[in-house]
Design an enzyme around this catalytic site. Structure first.
Site, PDB file in Angstrom:
ATOM      1  N   VAL A  49       0.835  -1.207   0.000  1.00 26.16           N
ATOM      2  CA  VAL A  49       0.000   0.000   0.000  1.00 26.16           C
ATOM      3  C   VAL A  49       0.866   1.253   0.000  1.00 26.16           C
ATOM      4  O   VAL A  49       0.707   2.154  -0.821  1.00 26.16           O
ATOM      5  CB  VAL A  49      -0.944   0.017   1.217  1.00 26.16           C
ATOM      6  CG1 VAL A  49      -1.715   1.341   1.278  1.00 26.16           C
ATOM      7  CG2 VAL A  49      -1.922  -1.146   1.155  1.00 26.16           C
ATOM      8  N   ASP A  68      10.282   3.427   6.917  1.00 25.89           N
ATOM      9  CA  ASP A  68       9.902   2.081   7.329  1.00 25.89           C
ATOM     10  C   ASP A  68      10.865   1.633   8.422  1.00 25.89           C
ATOM     11  O   ASP A  68      12.038   2.029   8.431  1.00 25.89           O
ATOM     12  CB  ASP A  68       9.961   1.110   6.142  1.00 25.89           C
ATOM     13  CG  ASP A  68       9.131  -0.145   6.380  1.00 25.89           C
ATOM     14  OD1 ASP A  68       8.062  -0.281   5.763  1.00 25.89           O
ATOM     15  OD2 ASP A  68       9.547  -0.991   7.195  1.00 25.89           O
ATOM     16  N   THR A 118      -2.968  -4.131   9.601  1.00 25.65           N
ATOM     17  CA  THR A 118      -3.975  -4.274  10.661  1.00 25.65           C
ATOM     18  C   THR A 118      -4.544  -5.690  10.588  1.00 25.65           C
ATOM     19  O   THR A 118      -5.609  -5.918  10.011  1.00 25.65           O
ATOM     20  CB  THR A 118      -5.111  -3.234  10.519  1.00 25.65           C
ATOM     21  OG1 THR A 118      -5.525  -3.163   9.148  1.00 25.65           O
ATOM     22  CG2 THR A 118      -4.656  -1.864  10.971  1.00 25.65           C
ATOM     23  N   CYS A 293      -7.311  -8.938   3.123  1.00 24.12           N
ATOM     24  CA  CYS A 293      -8.503  -8.076   3.172  1.00 24.12           C
ATOM     25  C   CYS A 293      -9.796  -8.863   3.348  1.00 24.12           C
ATOM     26  O   CYS A 293     -10.465  -8.743   4.365  1.00 24.12           O
ATOM     27  CB  CYS A 293      -8.584  -7.226   1.898  1.00 24.12           C
ATOM     28  SG  CYS A 293      -7.261  -6.005   1.750  1.00 24.12           S
TER      29      CYS A 293
END
Length: 463
Positions: A49, A68, A118, A293
């Site tokens: 992403v 990062d 997440t 997802c």
């Protein structure tokens, strides 16, 4: 120009000052105020992403910092090597991005975009630890006046409940006064070249109208398809989890049909093809549901609604059906081996495709691992091959013997679990000649021609 790290803690920003007149916008990239591109944008998290976002803003001539915590990721990016398969080969090399593992660089950015994982925990509850950690890192470094946009998938309300307070605690600043917060759910589709960052409408939101408009105009400058301005952060958060919960439910429906029709000895795909002749029938196909997802987002929705005393039974039922499919694929394989008069403990099965979806090499959250585990419960010997996945990663994650070159020799059955394009070109007759006598082919996605498979000598099964 390469961004520099400087002490900008005292920087002020009047973009959202009360009474300030907002410029008119049309949502078209060419009408964006070019002077606004002098802003520096820091993207936190450089995965599938964050990296395309960083490249997109760099192409639009913003000053871009890519941050990062993973030193190996940053080193590869500094050398011009991409770390995901979602960008053209030279995209990272050509982009003017300052890659760093130093959080102090965040202080140099007027805009910070957070794109961190997440996942869900072992109890299928949202794991917000990455979001909280990123918020603390950003909050402790950002300057007054910064706008922070969260892109990670979260449950409705999480940006205000978790992300914003963590930013405030770490910074000592107040959201809406000293810094500003927006939310724009990622819509990345790994392996889909037709739906990259520029091609998909971007949903955006902000904690107030002026933040919304400013954030929207930033995204409009890199997304050709334009943006959709959500009326609240909660609406934008909910839209993402609903998108994937809907897909999960539709796939669960056809997966349940596949199980039912198999017991009726009715061809599921023939049924779906007939049904699709009606204009308003939505075409879905049965299969394994893995990835980051679709198998995850419904749990975010269920978690949030359960907190308010409503149990989303349909959402949970769909998840249950799709979670059961690896066992069902293994069951089909066992039945096929029995049909071919194979002794299970002496059977050897080759699993083709270990990634979670076709034409990507990502094995994380792949349901193929569950198929392998279930076959092993029957003492079946299983080996795997995936031309796109890292052999070392597969061995470590699946604990599976992996071929470095595709060979069918001596196997009793082939499970085509993830139909990479390469597998659709396999010569079935040549493969059958290499396999043991009376081989079985379990074509999970139904991408091969059943007639060709049977003619080549396979016992053929599909969902």
């Amino acid at each position: 120009m390469t961004p520099t790290i400087s002490d900008t803690e005292n920087r002020t920003d009047d973009r959202y000052a009360v009474g300030r007149t907002e410029p008119e916008t049309s949502g078209r990239r060419e009408e964006f105020d070019e002077s606004a591109r002098n802003a520096t944008i820091c993207v936190v998290g450089l995965g599938y992403v964050g990296l395309p976002l960083a490249v997109g803003f760099a192409r639009a001539e913003y000053r871009v910092i890519g941050y990062d915590v993973d030193e190996s990721t940053v080193e590869r990016l500094r050398s011009g090597a991409k770390t995901t398969g979602e960008l053209p080969i030279d995209a990272v090399h050509e982009a003017d991005i300052s890659f760093t593992t130093k959080a102090t660089a965040i202080a140099d950015a007027e805009y910070v975009i957070v794109a961190v994982p997440t996942p869900i925990d072992d109890a299928s509850r949202p794991d917000m630890s990455y979001v909280e950690s990123a918020a603390r890192t950003v909050g402790s470094r950002m300057s007054a006046g910064t706008t922070v946009v969260l892109e990670s998938t979260v449950y409705p309300g999480a940006t205000r409940e978790v992300f914003m307070p963590a930013l405030e605690d770490a910074s000592g600043l107040t959201a809406g006064e000293d810094f500003f917060v927006g939310y724009s759910p990622e819509r990345a589709t790994p392996g889909d070249d037709d739906h990259g960052l520029e091609d998909v409408v971007k949903v955006v939101s902000g904690q107030n109208e002026k933040v919304l408009e400013d954030v929207a105009r930033r995204y409009e400058s890199i997304v050709d398809a334009g943006v959709h301005r959500a009326p609240s952060i909660e609406v934008a958060e909910a839209s993402k989890v609903v998108e994937n919960a809907q897909r999960d439910l539709n796939i669960a429906f056809v997966n349940e049909l596949a199980i039912a029709f198999e017991r009726m000895d009715v061809d599921t795909r023939a049924v779906l093809e007939a049904a699709e002749t009606k204009w308003n029938f939505h075409g879905y196909r049965p299969g394994l549901v893995g990835g980051h997802c679709i198998p995850v987002d419904p749990y975010f929705l269920a978690y949030r609604t359960s907190r308010d005393g409503f149990e989303p039974e349909l959402v949970r039922s769909g998840r249950s059906v799709n979670e059961s499919m690896p066992d069902y694929v293994a069951e089909l394989t066992i039945k096929a081996l029995n049909r071919c008069h194979k002794t299970l403990r002496e059977s050897r099965v080759l699993v083709l495709g270990l990634a979670y979806k076709p034409n990507v090499g990502d094995i994380r959250s792949s349901k193929v691992a569950d198929v392998v585990d279930e076959l092993r419960e029957y003492d079946v010997h299983v080996e795997g091959f995936d031309p796109l996945a890292s052999e070392d990663a597969v061995r470590e994650s699946f604990d599976l013997e992996v071929q470095d070159r595709l060979t069918f020799e001596g196997f009793d059955a082939v499970v085509l679990s993830t139909p990479h394009a390469e597998f659709e070109r396999v010569d079935l007759e040549a493969a059958a000649n290499e396999l043991a006598e009376d081989p079985a082919l379990i074509d999970v996605g139904g991408v091969l021609d059943e007639g060709d498979a049977v003619e080549a000598g396979f016992t053929y099964r599909t969902l």
